[in-house]
Design an enzyme around this catalytic site. Structure first.
Site, PDB file in Angstrom:
ATOM      1  CG  HIS A  20      84.250  22.817 -73.578  1.00  0.00           C
ATOM      2  ND1 HIS A  20      85.213  23.400 -72.805  1.00  0.00           N
ATOM      3  CD2 HIS A  20      83.136  22.737 -72.795  1.00  0.00           C
ATOM      4  CE1 HIS A  20      84.717  23.668 -71.596  1.00  0.00           C
ATOM      5  NE2 HIS A  20      83.462  23.266 -71.560  1.00  0.00           N
ATOM      6  CE  LYS A  44      80.655  27.610 -63.659  1.00  0.00           C
ATOM      7  NZ  LYS A  44      80.837  26.881 -64.937  1.00  0.00           N
ATOM      8  NE  ARG A  93      81.572  17.354 -67.638  1.00  0.00           N
ATOM      9  CZ  ARG A  93      81.870  18.575 -67.214  1.00  0.00           C
ATOM     10  NH1 ARG A  93      83.119  18.993 -67.238  1.00  0.00           N
ATOM     11  NH2 ARG A  93      80.943  19.365 -66.756  1.00  0.00           N
ATOM     12  CB  SER A 131      86.818  24.756 -67.565  1.00  0.00           C
ATOM     13  OG  SER A 131      86.373  24.635 -68.885  1.00  0.00           O
TER      14      SER A 131
HETATM   15  N1  LIG Z   1      84.623  17.006 -71.174  1.00  0.00           N
HETATM   16  C1  LIG Z   1      83.357  17.280 -71.461  1.00  0.00           C
HETATM   17  N2  LIG Z   1      82.599  16.381 -72.119  1.00  0.00           N
HETATM   18  C2  LIG Z   1      81.299  16.639 -72.375  1.00  0.00           C
HETATM   19  N3  LIG Z   1      80.641  17.739 -72.020  1.00  0.00           N
HETATM   20  C3  LIG Z   1      81.349  18.661 -71.371  1.00  0.00           C
HETATM   21  C4  LIG Z   1      82.733  18.489 -71.057  1.00  0.00           C
HETATM   22  N4  LIG Z   1      83.155  19.580 -70.381  1.00  0.00           N
HETATM   23  C5  LIG Z   1      82.077  20.388 -70.279  1.00  0.00           C
HETATM   24  N5  LIG Z   1      80.994  19.845 -70.863  1.00  0.00           N
HETATM   25  C6  LIG Z   1      79.650  20.405 -70.954  1.00  0.00           C
HETATM   26  O1  LIG Z   1      79.723  21.657 -71.605  1.00  0.00           O
HETATM   27  C7  LIG Z   1      78.741  22.545 -71.092  1.00  0.00           C
HETATM   28  C8  LIG Z   1      79.390  23.838 -70.677  1.00  0.00           C
HETATM   29  O2  LIG Z   1      80.260  23.536 -69.638  1.00  0.00           O
HETATM   30  P1  LIG Z   1      81.159  24.512 -68.805  1.00  0.00           P
HETATM   31  O3  LIG Z   1      81.496  25.733 -69.563  1.00  0.00           O
HETATM   32  O4  LIG Z   1      80.584  24.634 -67.446  1.00  0.00           O
HETATM   33  O5  LIG Z   1      82.488  23.618 -68.762  1.00  0.00           O
HETATM   34  P2  LIG Z   1      83.068  22.842 -67.553  1.00  0.00           P
HETATM   35  O6  LIG Z   1      84.241  22.075 -68.069  1.00  0.00           O
HETATM   36  O7  LIG Z   1      82.011  22.093 -66.821  1.00  0.00           O
HETATM   37  O8  LIG Z   1      83.608  24.068 -66.705  1.00  0.00           O
HETATM   38  P3  LIG Z   1      83.543  24.314 -65.138  1.00  0.00           P
HETATM   39  O9  LIG Z   1      84.460  23.315 -64.547  1.00  0.00           O
HETATM   40  O10 LIG Z   1      84.035  25.729 -65.021  1.00  0.00           O
HETATM   41  O11 LIG Z   1      82.109  24.154 -64.729  1.00  0.00           O
HETATM   42  C9  LIG Z   1      78.037  21.776 -69.968  1.00  0.00           C
HETATM   43  O12 LIG Z   1      76.854  21.192 -70.483  1.00  0.00           O
HETATM   44  C10 LIG Z   1      79.035  20.699 -69.601  1.00  0.00           C
HETATM   45  O13 LIG Z   1      78.382  19.539 -69.085  1.00  0.00           O
HETATM   46 MG   LIG Z   2      80.552  23.060 -65.631  1.00  0.00          MG
END
Ligand SMILES: Nc1ncnc2c1ncn2[C@@H]1O[C@H](COP(=O)(O)OP(=O)(O)OP(=O)(O)O)[C@@H](O)[C@H]1O
Ligand SMILES: [Mg+2]
Length: 162
Positions: A20, A44, A93, A131
């Site tokens: 993030h 969630k 990703r 996450s």
């Molecule tokens: N490592 C990463 N690189 C690029 N984009 C990311 C990454 N982690 C999350 N995102 C993007 O950030 C946005 C918000 O994601 P979110 O809060 O769902 O995080 P997440 O890591 O996917 O969490 P969860 O595993 O709970 O779904 C989404 O568009 C997701 O694709």
């Molecule tokens: Mg996610």
């Protein structure tokens, strides 16, 4: 503030990861103002409350002057409009993110024609971080210091013992 130069980056951020952070740093260099929208997202059943997620994200992002962190509930497009933002940022990703993100962006376009989605990709070393995985590894006693800011690692550590 021009809405085309102001972006919302919505997500659950449970907790904020280095993936993030990488995206937010890029967005902060592109837009005049970036609002991190932390969705309450009761569906969630998050590990951290929205207040905790906001507080952790504020600490992690303290050095980025044009970035603000706020919690919200309701539709992302409504939150974006309230904040005067015409752009929503999402991250990609891998191909596995594409289908859901594409669907979400198209649904949003039907709800709010004035808002555009912009997709950013992280540096390769962050492409496998989510996450969910970070939470799982931390709660099972694994070392997540490579994937999250030290304040987040500490918060996960204390949650494990709780
Ligand atoms: N490592 C990463 N690189 C690029 N984009 C990311 C990454 N982690 C999350 N995102 C993007 O950030 C946005 C918000 O994601 P979110 O809060 O769902 O995080 P997440 O890591 O996917 O969490 P969860 O595993 O709970 O779904 C989404 O568009 C997701 O694709
Ligand atoms: Mg996610």
């Amino acid at each position: 503030m021009n809405p085309r130069r102001s972006a919302v980056y919505p997500g659950t951020f449970d907790p904020i990861t280095n993936g993030h952070h990488d995206l937010i740093r890029r967005a902060a260099g592109i837009f005049d103002r970036v609002v991190i929208g932390i969705a309450a997202n009761p569906g969630k059943t998050p590990l951290f409350t929205v207040e905790e997620r906001v507080e952790l994200s504020r600490q992690v992002l303290a050095d980025l002057r044009n970035v603000t962190v706020l919690g919200y509930s309701g539709l992302t497009v409504d939150f974006a409009r309230e904040q005067g933002c015409g752009i929503v940022i999402r991250g990609l990703r891998a191909m596995s993110d594409f289908e859901f993100e594409f669907q979400l962006a198209n649904m949003s376009r039907h709800l709010a024609r004035d808002i555009d989605y912009v997709f950013l990709t992280p540096q390769e070393q962050f492409t496998f971080i989510s996450s969910t995985l970070v939470r799982e590894v931390a709660l099972l006693g694994g070392d997540v210091s490579e994937f999250v800011h030290p304040v987040v690692a500490a918060a996960l550590g204390s949650r494990k013992k709780a």
